[in-house]
Motif scaffolding. Structure first.
Motif, PDB file in Angstrom:
ATOM      1  N   ALA A  39       0.833  -1.203   0.000  1.00 21.29           N
ATOM      2  CA  ALA A  39       0.000   0.000   0.000  1.00 21.29           C
ATOM      3  C   ALA A  39       0.868   1.254   0.000  1.00 21.29           C
ATOM      4  O   ALA A  39       0.600   2.202  -0.747  1.00 21.29           O
ATOM      5  CB  ALA A  39      -0.929  -0.007   1.214  1.00 21.29           C
ATOM      6  N   LEU A  40       1.910   1.261   0.812  1.00 29.88           N
ATOM      7  CA  LEU A  40       2.796   2.427   0.856  1.00 29.88           C
ATOM      8  C   LEU A  40       3.508   2.619  -0.486  1.00 29.88           C
ATOM      9  O   LEU A  40       3.649   3.744  -0.970  1.00 29.88           O
ATOM     10  CB  LEU A  40       3.805   2.278   1.987  1.00 29.88           C
ATOM     11  CG  LEU A  40       3.232   2.387   3.393  1.00 29.88           C
ATOM     12  CD1 LEU A  40       4.296   2.055   4.433  1.00 29.88           C
ATOM     13  CD2 LEU A  40       2.643   3.767   3.650  1.00 29.88           C
ATOM     14  N   ALA A  41       3.941   1.524  -1.096  1.00 31.61           N
ATOM     15  CA  ALA A  41       4.584   1.616  -2.409  1.00 31.61           C
ATOM     16  C   ALA A  41       3.610   2.167  -3.441  1.00 31.61           C
ATOM     17  O   ALA A  41       3.979   2.987  -4.290  1.00 31.61           O
ATOM     18  CB  ALA A  41       5.104   0.243  -2.841  1.00 31.61           C
ATOM     19  N   TYR A  42       2.353   1.738  -3.360  1.00 32.13           N
ATOM     20  CA  TYR A  42       1.338   2.215  -4.298  1.00 32.13           C
ATOM     21  C   TYR A  42       1.114   3.718  -4.121  1.00 32.13           C
ATOM     22  O   TYR A  42       1.165   4.478  -5.087  1.00 32.13           O
ATOM     23  CB  TYR A  42       0.027   1.454  -4.095  1.00 32.13           C
ATOM     24  CG  TYR A  42      -1.086   1.991  -4.955  1.00 32.13           C
ATOM     25  CD1 TYR A  42      -1.162   1.688  -6.309  1.00 32.13           C
ATOM     26  CD2 TYR A  42      -2.056   2.834  -4.420  1.00 32.13           C
ATOM     27  CE1 TYR A  42      -2.169   2.199  -7.108  1.00 32.13           C
ATOM     28  CE2 TYR A  42      -3.075   3.346  -5.207  1.00 32.13           C
ATOM     29  CZ  TYR A  42      -3.127   3.026  -6.550  1.00 32.13           C
ATOM     30  OH  TYR A  42      -4.121   3.546  -7.339  1.00 32.13           O
ATOM     31  N   PHE A  43       0.860   4.162  -2.895  1.00 32.87           N
ATOM     32  CA  PHE A  43       0.580   5.585  -2.682  1.00 32.87           C
ATOM     33  C   PHE A  43       1.797   6.450  -2.982  1.00 32.87           C
ATOM     34  O   PHE A  43       1.664   7.542  -3.527  1.00 32.87           O
ATOM     35  CB  PHE A  43       0.038   5.825  -1.279  1.00 32.87           C
ATOM     36  CG  PHE A  43      -1.367   5.336  -1.111  1.00 32.87           C
ATOM     37  CD1 PHE A  43      -2.393   5.838  -1.890  1.00 32.87           C
ATOM     38  CD2 PHE A  43      -1.668   4.336  -0.206  1.00 32.87           C
ATOM     39  CE1 PHE A  43      -3.689   5.373  -1.774  1.00 32.87           C
ATOM     40  CE2 PHE A  43      -2.965   3.859  -0.070  1.00 32.87           C
ATOM     41  CZ  PHE A  43      -3.971   4.383  -0.851  1.00 32.87           C
ATOM     42  N   GLU A  44       2.982   5.963  -2.655  1.00 32.72           N
ATOM     43  CA  GLU A  44       4.181   6.727  -3.001  1.00 32.72           C
ATOM     44  C   GLU A  44       4.293   6.877  -4.512  1.00 32.72           C
ATOM     45  O   GLU A  44       4.723   7.914  -5.018  1.00 32.72           O
ATOM     46  CB  GLU A  44       5.422   6.042  -2.423  1.00 32.72           C
ATOM     47  CG  GLU A  44       6.675   6.873  -2.573  1.00 32.72           C
ATOM     48  CD  GLU A  44       7.869   6.277  -1.851  1.00 32.72           C
ATOM     49  OE1 GLU A  44       8.953   6.868  -1.965  1.00 32.72           O
ATOM     50  OE2 GLU A  44       7.734   5.220  -1.183  1.00 32.72           O
ATOM     51  N   ARG A  45       3.874   5.872  -5.242  1.00 32.41           N
ATOM     52  CA  ARG A  45       3.941   5.900  -6.708  1.00 32.41           C
ATOM     53  C   ARG A  45       2.899   6.844  -7.317  1.00 32.41           C
ATOM     54  O   ARG A  45       3.186   7.561  -8.271  1.00 32.41           O
ATOM     55  CB  ARG A  45       3.725   4.479  -7.234  1.00 32.41           C
ATOM     56  CG  ARG A  45       3.612   4.364  -8.741  1.00 32.41           C
ATOM     57  CD  ARG A  45       3.464   2.911  -9.143  1.00 32.41           C
ATOM     58  NE  ARG A  45       3.236   2.745 -10.560  1.00 32.41           N
ATOM     59  CZ  ARG A  45       3.592   1.685 -11.254  1.00 32.41           C
ATOM     60  NH1 ARG A  45       4.207   0.680 -10.649  1.00 32.41           N
ATOM     61  NH2 ARG A  45       3.347   1.605 -12.532  1.00 32.41           N
TER      62      ARG A  45
END
Length: 196
Positions: A39-45
């Motif tokens: 989830a963090l990787a997605y939102f950072e992206r």
């Protein structure tokens, strides 16, 4: 401690913004967007640094973020390619289907708020009010007649903040079976019109 509100987000704060967004909305999105590292990787992206306001303290730390949606995009929207890029083909598709069912529309008549997040240590200190005021000013500058947001039934603190700032509940929508996945059973649409 002084707080400064900036339009936009410095690229160097993208990771902190993703963490802050997840801190605020992980309880609602966790079953669908988790596990947390993905989830963090997605939102950072996907974070659009141009479609938000950032609150920084006197030491330059990010203590609040407020995103918005316009016809050209949204702060934390992303695309099918972003979902499959992080979660894989299968994981991206089922998550995308559930998010689409939850509602990812753009309202051409109202300025849409796409989430307000304030660090736990800074809550009840006026940071949320400052971010909300910045969003309302942006809406007026863009010529919108009103601002709209959705607040979940379990977030009474946020609803009280919005009511203090002139937002009025216009409708409530129950999620039915989706409520078990998203961790809340209903969302209320609130609108703040601007006087002519």
């Amino acid at each position: 401690m002084g707080v400064t509100i900036y339009h936009g987000l410095h690229e160097g704060l993208r990771r902190e913004a993703a963490l802050l967004y997840w801190e605020a909305f992980g309880g609602k999105l966790g079953r669908v967007m988790g596990p947390e590292p993905l989830a963090l990787a997605y939102f950072e992206r996907v974070i659009r640094t141009d479609l938000c306001f950032a609150a920084l303290d006197g030491d330059g730390r990010l203590i609040g973020i407020a995103g918005y949606k316009i016809p050209g995009g949204s702060f934390a929207g992303g695309s099918w390619d972003d979902l499959t890029g992080i979660y894989g083909r299968f994981g991206g598709r089922w998550r995308g289907g559930l998010l689409w069912a939850l509602g990812r529309e753009v309202d051409n008549d109202c300025f849409l708020i796409d989430g307000i997040s304030v660090t736990r240590a800074q809550r009840s200190k006026g940071v949320g009010s400052m971010l909300l005021a910045a969003l309302c000013n942006e809406a007026q500058e863009r010529g919108y007649p009103a601002v709209r947001l959705d607040v979940i039934d379990t977030n009474w603190r946020a609803r009280a903040l919005y009511e203090r700032h002139g937002f009025v509940a216009t409708r409530s929508q129950r999620l039915g079976l989706l409520g078990y996945l998203f961790g809340f059973s209903a969302a209320t649409t609130m609108v703040r019109p601007f006087s002519a």
